[in-house]
Design a protein around this motif. Sequence first.
Motif, mmCIF file in Angstrom:
data_model
loop_
_atom_site.group_PDB
_atom_site.id
_atom_site.type_symbol
_atom_site.label_atom_id
_atom_site.label_comp_id
_atom_site.label_asym_id
_atom_site.label_seq_id
_atom_site.Cartn_x
_atom_site.Cartn_y
_atom_site.Cartn_z
ATOM 1 N N ALA A 150 -9.116 -12.236 -6.081
ATOM 2 C CA ALA A 150 -9.038 -10.764 -6.048
ATOM 3 C C ALA A 150 -10.343 -10.165 -5.524
ATOM 4 N N VAL A 151 -10.752 -10.604 -4.340
ATOM 5 C CA VAL A 151 -11.986 -10.100 -3.741
ATOM 6 C C VAL A 151 -11.662 -8.814 -2.970
ATOM 7 N N ALA A 152 -12.402 -7.740 -3.266
ATOM 8 C CA ALA A 152 -12.063 -6.436 -2.689
ATOM 9 C C ALA A 152 -12.741 -6.182 -1.347
ATOM 10 N N LEU A 196 0.845 -1.208 0.000
ATOM 11 C CA LEU A 196 0.000 0.000 0.000
ATOM 12 C C LEU A 196 0.868 1.241 0.000
ATOM 13 N N ILE A 197 0.492 2.171 -0.874
ATOM 14 C CA ILE A 197 0.952 3.553 -0.764
ATOM 15 C C ILE A 197 -0.329 4.324 -0.490
ATOM 16 N N PRO A 198 -0.506 4.873 0.739
ATOM 17 C CA PRO A 198 -1.829 5.377 1.128
ATOM 18 C C PRO A 198 -2.474 6.271 0.067
ATOM 19 N N ASP A 207 -8.178 -3.764 -3.629
ATOM 20 C CA ASP A 207 -9.066 -2.603 -3.405
ATOM 21 C C ASP A 207 -8.413 -1.296 -3.834
ATOM 22 N N GLN A 208 -7.088 -1.292 -3.939
ATOM 23 C CA GLN A 208 -6.394 -0.101 -4.446
ATOM 24 C C GLN A 208 -5.929 -0.356 -5.888
ATOM 25 N N GLY A 209 -6.536 -1.305 -6.561
ATOM 26 C CA GLY A 209 -6.254 -1.540 -7.971
ATOM 27 C C GLY A 209 -5.420 -2.782 -8.237
ATOM 28 N N ALA A 221 -2.286 0.944 -6.249
ATOM 29 C CA ALA A 221 -1.227 0.014 -5.811
ATOM 30 C C ALA A 221 -0.170 -0.123 -6.907
ATOM 31 N N PRO A 222 1.120 -0.174 -6.538
ATOM 32 C CA PRO A 222 2.138 -0.401 -7.567
ATOM 33 C C PRO A 222 2.039 -1.839 -8.092
ATOM 34 N N ARG A 223 2.162 -1.997 -9.416
ATOM 35 C CA ARG A 223 2.128 -3.340 -10.030
ATOM 36 C C ARG A 223 3.521 -3.948 -9.925
HETATM 37 N N1 NAI Z 1 -9.209 -6.906 -0.291
HETATM 38 C C1 NAI Z 1 -9.677 -6.583 0.905
HETATM 39 O O1 NAI Z 1 -10.753 -7.008 1.303
HETATM 40 C C2 NAI Z 1 -8.880 -5.721 1.812
HETATM 41 C C3 NAI Z 1 -7.810 -5.049 1.303
HETATM 42 N N2 NAI Z 1 -6.988 -4.312 2.128
HETATM 43 C C4 NAI Z 1 -5.875 -3.649 1.460
HETATM 44 O O2 NAI Z 1 -4.628 -4.298 1.684
HETATM 45 C C5 NAI Z 1 -3.590 -3.385 1.319
HETATM 46 C C6 NAI Z 1 -2.495 -3.382 2.398
HETATM 47 O O3 NAI Z 1 -3.002 -2.753 3.561
HETATM 48 P P1 NAI Z 1 -2.141 -2.593 4.901
HETATM 49 O O4 NAI Z 1 -1.366 -3.795 5.166
HETATM 50 O O5 NAI Z 1 -3.075 -2.092 5.926
HETATM 51 O O6 NAI Z 1 -1.163 -1.418 4.507
HETATM 52 P P2 NAI Z 1 0.163 -1.013 5.323
HETATM 53 O O7 NAI Z 1 0.386 0.433 5.002
HETATM 54 O O8 NAI Z 1 0.084 -1.418 6.736
HETATM 55 O O9 NAI Z 1 1.292 -1.895 4.627
HETATM 56 C C7 NAI Z 1 1.673 -1.708 3.308
HETATM 57 C C8 NAI Z 1 3.118 -2.119 3.189
HETATM 58 O O10 NAI Z 1 3.455 -2.075 1.797
HETATM 59 C C9 NAI Z 1 4.799 -1.676 1.741
HETATM 60 N N3 NAI Z 1 5.138 -1.260 0.395
HETATM 61 C C10 NAI Z 1 4.842 -0.099 -0.243
HETATM 62 N N4 NAI Z 1 5.378 -0.095 -1.469
HETATM 63 C C11 NAI Z 1 6.037 -1.289 -1.610
HETATM 64 C C12 NAI Z 1 6.817 -1.881 -2.639
HETATM 65 N N5 NAI Z 1 7.047 -1.237 -3.795
HETATM 66 N N6 NAI Z 1 7.312 -3.108 -2.426
HETATM 67 C C13 NAI Z 1 7.097 -3.783 -1.287
HETATM 68 N N7 NAI Z 1 6.390 -3.253 -0.264
HETATM 69 C C14 NAI Z 1 5.868 -2.027 -0.423
HETATM 70 C C15 NAI Z 1 4.893 -0.573 2.776
HETATM 71 O O11 NAI Z 1 6.244 -0.300 3.143
HETATM 72 C C16 NAI Z 1 4.083 -1.162 3.906
HETATM 73 O O12 NAI Z 1 4.880 -1.866 4.841
HETATM 74 C C17 NAI Z 1 -4.304 -2.030 1.143
HETATM 75 O O13 NAI Z 1 -4.550 -1.803 -0.226
HETATM 76 C C18 NAI Z 1 -5.603 -2.236 1.879
HETATM 77 O O14 NAI Z 1 -6.611 -1.332 1.480
HETATM 78 C C19 NAI Z 1 -7.190 -4.237 3.473
HETATM 79 C C20 NAI Z 1 -8.263 -4.883 4.020
HETATM 80 C C21 NAI Z 1 -9.218 -5.631 3.234
#
Ligand code: NAI
Length: 374
Positions: free
Chosen positions: A297-299, A239-241, A269-271, A245-247
Motif C-alpha cells: 500500500a505505497v502511496a 477512483l471516484i475523482p 492514495d485516495q484512502g 476510494a470505495p472499500r
Molecule cells: N499509489 C500510487 O502511487 C498511485 C496511485 N494512483 C491512484 O490510482 C487510482 C486509480 O487511478 P486511475 O486509474 O487514474 O483512475 P481512472 O479514473 O482512470 O480509473 C478509475 C476506474 O475505477 C472505476 N470505478 C469507480 N468506482 C468503481 C467501483 N465501485 N467498482 C469498480 N470500478 C470502479 C471507474 O469506472 C474507472 O474506470 C487513483 O486513486 C489514483 O490516484 C495513481 C498513481 C500512483
Amino acid sequence: MIVGIPKEIKNNENRVAITPAGVAALVQNGHSVRVETGAGLGSGFTNEDYTAVGAEIVATAADAWAADMVMKVKEPLPAEYGYFREGLILFTYLHLAPEPELTRELLDKKVIAIAYETIQLDNGALPLLMPMSEVAGRMSVQIGAQFLEKQYGGKGVLLGGVPGVPKGEVVVIGGGIVGTNAAKMALGLGANVTIIDVNADRLRQLDDLFQGRVQTLISNSFNIASAVKKADLLVGAVLIPGARAPRLVTEAMVKEMTPGSVIVDVAIDQGGSIETIDRITTHDNPTYEKHGVIHYAVANMPGAVARTSTLALTNVTVPYAVQLANKGYAQAIRDNHALAKGVNVIDGKVAYKAVADAHNLPYASVEEVLLVKN
Ligand SMILES: NC(=O)C1=CN([C@@H]2O[C@H](COP(=O)(O)OP(=O)(O)OC[C@H]3O[C@@H](n4cnc5c(N)ncnc54)[C@H](O)[C@@H]3O)[C@@H](O)[C@H]2O)C=CC1
Ligand SMILES: CC(=O)C(=O)O
C-alpha cells in the motif's frame, strides 16, 4: 511571479516538480524559479542543470516555500505545514479526501490549493493524474510478480506459468488508466487477467482494446468476491475523482484468498479500496501480511522510478503552471475550465464537492469564491 520548488520529503520520493525544461519555460515567460538545493538529484538533475537555464538554487526548504507559487509532487507533510500562508498558490498532488488534518491546515491558512489529480477535461479525463497512473499501473504487476516469489513471502507462483502448468490469475478492480496499464503488463507476462469495473461502457472498450484476451466483469460484491477468491495478484485501481476510494474488497473476501497471494492497492492514495488495508506503507517497508495475504500500500509508487516519472509528470504539469504564473490564479482559473476543477481549497473554503463531502465541510464553488473576491 516567483515559483518555488522544494525538495520532496516523503519516504523515497525521488521525483521533483520541475525539470530544467520546465524552468526554461517559466523563465522565458518572465518568471523566477527557486529550486531547493539537491531537489532534482533523485531524478538525475543537478543544481547546475537548473542554473544553466536560469533557476536560482536556494539553500533551504523555507527559501523555496517563500515564493508566490510552490510546485511540488506529493501532498505536504506535517513538517511543511508551517510554510503555509494566506495567498500562497500550492500546485501539487493533494489527495485531500483521506487527509482531514492537511485539509484543515490549508483552510485555516487560506492557501490556494490546486490539486493535480482533480484537474479534469470536459471528456472526464484527468490529464495530470494520467501519467502517474500509467507508471503505477505498470509497476503494480512487476511488484506483485516479485512478492509472489517465495523469498518475499509469496506463494511461489510465476504469473505466466509454463507449458503444462496453469497461468497466474491477476484480478484488477477498476479499469481506468491504472487498471488498463496493469492489465497490459499482466497479459504481457502471460497471466490470466480479469478486469472489474462499474462502468459497462468502459468494459466494452476494454474488451475491444484487449481483443477478448481479458475477462471483463461488472462491479458488484458477488463478482468481486468470486474473482478475489481465485486471485494470485489483486490490484486495487478504482477512483471516484476527489473522493475517498470505495472499500470494495471486504475482510471476509481477503480471508478467502489462498495464503501467499498478493494485494497491490494502488488506490491507497485516495484512502484504499481494500478493507484489510489499514495503513499506508512506504518504499522502505512496503508490505505487511494479514490473513496470510501480502498487502502492498505505497502511496507514492512512481517515486521509485523517479527519472521516468518526473519527466512524464512535468510534461503535463508545466503548461498549467505557466498559465497560473502568466495570468495569476484567478484569471487562469476563469479562462481554463479544466484547471478550475483542480481548485480544492481557496480563501478558506473547500471548492471541490467530493472533498467537502468527505470531511462534512461546507462546499463553495470556485466560481462563487472568485465572484465574491471581485
Ligand atoms: N499509489 C500510487 O502511487 C498511485 C496511485 N494512483 C491512484 O490510482 C487510482 C486509480 O487511478 P486511475 O486509474 O487514474 O483512475 P481512472 O479514473 O482512470 O480509473 C478509475 C476506474 O475505477 C472505476 N470505478 C469507480 N468506482 C468503481 C467501483 N465501485 N467498482 C469498480 N470500478 C470502479 C471507474 O469506472 C474507472 O474506470 C487513483 O486513486 C489514483 O490516484 C495513481 C498513481 C500512483
Ligand atoms: C498520483 C500519486 O499519488 C502519485 O503519483 O504519487
